[in-house]
Design an enzyme around this catalytic site. Structure first.
Site, PDB file in Angstrom:
ATOM      1  N   LYS A 278     112.379  51.717  55.811  1.00 31.46           N
ATOM      2  CA  LYS A 278     113.483  52.012  56.732  1.00 31.46           C
ATOM      3  C   LYS A 278     114.767  51.322  56.286  1.00 31.46           C
ATOM      4  O   LYS A 278     115.862  51.900  56.348  1.00 31.46           O
ATOM      5  CB  LYS A 278     113.129  51.546  58.154  1.00 31.46           C
ATOM      6  CG  LYS A 278     112.117  52.392  58.892  1.00 31.46           C
ATOM      7  CD  LYS A 278     111.909  51.792  60.280  1.00 31.46           C
ATOM      8  CE  LYS A 278     110.851  52.531  61.064  1.00 31.46           C
ATOM      9  NZ  LYS A 278     110.634  51.912  62.388  1.00 31.46           N
TER      10      LYS A 278
ATOM     11  N   GLU B 180      98.197  52.260  58.468  1.00 33.69           N
ATOM     12  CA  GLU B 180      99.293  51.370  58.845  1.00 33.69           C
ATOM     13  C   GLU B 180      98.751  50.010  59.268  1.00 33.69           C
ATOM     14  O   GLU B 180      99.423  48.990  59.104  1.00 33.69           O
ATOM     15  CB  GLU B 180     100.109  52.000  59.978  1.00 33.69           C
ATOM     16  CG  GLU B 180     101.537  51.481  60.077  1.00 33.69           C
ATOM     17  CD  GLU B 180     102.410  52.341  60.969  1.00 33.69           C
ATOM     18  OE1 GLU B 180     103.053  53.273  60.456  1.00 33.69           O
ATOM     19  OE2 GLU B 180     102.435  52.082  62.190  1.00 33.69           O
TER      20      GLU B 180
ATOM     21  N   HIS C 293      85.104  74.601  53.339  1.00 32.97           N
ATOM     22  CA  HIS C 293      85.642  75.563  52.380  1.00 32.97           C
ATOM     23  C   HIS C 293      86.915  75.036  51.728  1.00 32.97           C
ATOM     24  O   HIS C 293      87.679  75.805  51.153  1.00 32.97           O
ATOM     25  CB  HIS C 293      85.901  76.890  53.087  1.00 32.97           C
ATOM     26  CG  HIS C 293      84.679  77.431  53.762  1.00 32.97           C
ATOM     27  ND1 HIS C 293      83.738  78.192  53.094  1.00 32.97           N
ATOM     28  CD2 HIS C 293      84.218  77.283  55.029  1.00 32.97           C
ATOM     29  CE1 HIS C 293      82.765  78.508  53.935  1.00 32.97           C
ATOM     30  NE2 HIS C 293      83.028  77.966  55.110  1.00 32.97           N
TER      31      HIS C 293
END
Length: 520
Positions: free
Chosen positions: A486, A327, A358
């Protein structure tokens, strides 16, 4: 004034020095700062590169930018305000904001002390999103081995399954709800607050709003929501969401673990602030991590950074760092609007060790590109299984050494010839065992998982990101991409509620809005 990088003298010298530097890890480089050890041995190094990095800092005006950060200058220039999170954790905040900060600290402390004295609230339900969620969530997980006064649950996603899971088996009569939102207009925490208040009402809580606390920079909006002034805790516009842990957003930490733990967290971050301010740049951990990151991303072309904390208590460090780095640095426009001209913020990803070995370490070892890795480990554990902790440390060090050392075809062939009779088959198998090596990494060692050391670790990453923003010439304190998304969401929710055709939308969005609005 920072210069555009691509053709600036200091950048060209830095680029040349990176390409000519050693990537073999043959020069021990360990920096002590804020109580932590930062080992940069496995990053590119030469005396010429060190000098070029310092010259780049000078060219880009780093010293002035750092001073402005700590003095409340306009560090967030696109929104014309400071980014003064360092003031929140200073033992003596700057005079112009000291009264506000210390008053709010005292209100927070008194609220926690009074709740403790009354035995109030067995549970805390924290409703935030992004910076108002990841910071406290990370700390609550990392330090819960120290013991909890109250159980804290977190819900952030607007998907109500998340808040339902968080409320599961809590006693509504014993639960404090915290609504954390800088603007107090953010969709997720307010939507989840409505769910939580209905939950309190349905359980027969006489006055649900008395069990709700707000933490916000928009006090009026919280009061309009119905929350009492005594339950509204304030922070300020000059505190970015992803840096807000150090403000009243840290309330769930104080409620869960005590005021002293939150104080220690602030003190650890302040210790790293002092290191960042005072240490020479050549021995400055955030600055040298930032320069290594520039070399890896903008010169050597690595597209991502993997973070591997070899401590399960740091499970939430990766998403916290993702928000902090991506961000802050996921942008290209510089102060004058021109593009940075070089690759900027990397993709950040990762997992705790040894699970990560793994999961994706195969790719790190043998993919054609790979990625730099930040390894993080504690010197001392907080359990009694000493052998297990030695295994953890051994795996961490071994993976780092393997990424650096690699395995040549000749070594692989000697290995396969010792166990395969057919020379042709041995050569083919040897190709599969080759590891390129010279993959850069940083090792960060905490003496132990304490609030102080955790605060220092988080501040280390904050200052690294700030430094990279200065060197790339971008603003690490805005987030216009988030705001754009938004704004579009607000339009789409209106269409889902009352369709009008969305003539300006793309065909796919129009199709799904039309379909889902008819089916809902």
């Amino acid at each position: 004034m920072p210069q555009s990088l691509p053709f600036s003298p200091a950048w060209l010298a830095f680029e040349e020095a990176v390409r000519g530097a050693s990537h073999r890890g043959d020069h021990l480089r360990i920096i002590e700062g804020g109580g932590l050890s930062v080992d940069l041995t496995a990053q590119a190094y030469s005396p010429q590169l060190e000098a070029a990095g310092l010259a780049l800092c000078e060219q880009q005006g780093f010293a002035l930018a750092r001073r402005q950060l700590f003095e409340g200058g306009e560090a967030n220039w696109t929104e014309h305000r400071p980014a003064w999170h360092t003031a929140l954790r200073a033992a003596l905040p700057p005079p112009s904001v000291a009264k506000d900060i210390l008053n709010e600290r005292e209100r927070l402390r008194r609220f926690v002390d009074e709740a403790d004295a009354r035995g109030a609230y067995k549970y805390v339900l924290h409703l935030g999103i992004g910076g108002s969620d990841w910071g406290p969530r990370l700390v609550a997980r990392a330090l819960r081995h120290q013991g909890l006064k109250r159980e804290v649950r977190f819900a952030s996603n607007v998907d109500s399954h998340a808040v339902a899971d968080a409320m599961h088996q809590l006693d509504p009569h014993e639960t404090l709800v915290i609504v954390a939102s800088k603007s107090f207009t953010t969709t997720e925490p307010l939507a989840n607050a409505e769910v939580a208040i209905h939950w309190l009402q349905n359980a027969g809580v006489a006055d649900p709003i008395k069990q709700v606390v707000a933490i916000t920079a928009n006090v009026d909006a919280a009061l309009d929501f119905g929350i009492s002034p005594q339950h509204v805790f304030r922070f300020w516009d000059w505190v970015g969401g992803r840096y807000s842990l150090w403000s009243a957003i840290g309330l769930p930490i104080a409620l869960a673990m005590g005021n002293n733990t939150f104080d220690e967290l602030l003190a650890g971050a302040a210790a790293m602030d002092e290191h960042f301010l005072r240490a020479p740049l050549a021995a400055n951990a955030p600055v040298q991590m930032a320069l290594a990151g520039l070399a890896n991303r903008s010169v050597m072309g690595f597209n991502s950074l993997a973070i591997a904390p070899y401590d399960s208590r740091l499970a939430h460090l990766v998403p916290w760092a993702q928000q902090l780095e991506m961000e802050s640095l996921g942008k290209v426009a510089t102060r004058d609007g021109s593009p940075a001209g070089v690759p900027t913020g990397p993709v950040v990803w990762g997992m705790t060790g040894t699970d990560c070995q793994h999961t994706f370490f195969q790719w790190l070892h043998q993919d054609t590109t790979g990625a730099p890795v930040d390894f993080i480990v504690c010197e001392h554990a907080d359990h009694t299984y000493d052998h297990h902790h030695r295994l953890l440390i051994a795996n961490c060090l071994a993976q780092r050494a393997a990424l650096l050392r690699g395995k040549s075809f000749e070594d692989a062939l000697a290995e396969t010839c010792a166990r395969v009779d057919d020379p042709s088959e041995a050569r083919i198998l040897a190709e599969h065992l080759v590891h390129p090596g010279r993959r850069p990494s940083t090792l960060i060692v905490l003496p132990r998982m304490t609030a102080h050391n955790l605060g220092a670790l988080l501040a280390l990453y904050e200052h690294k990101v700030f430094t990279q923003g200065v060197l790339w010439g971008i603003n690490p304190f805005d987030q216009w991409g988030v705001e754009f998304g938004k704004a579009l969401a607000r339009g789409i929710i209106g269409e889902l509620d009352k369709p009008s055709g969305m003539a300006s939308a793309d065909p796919s969005t129009r199709y799904w809005v039309d379909l889902l609005s008819r089916r809902s």
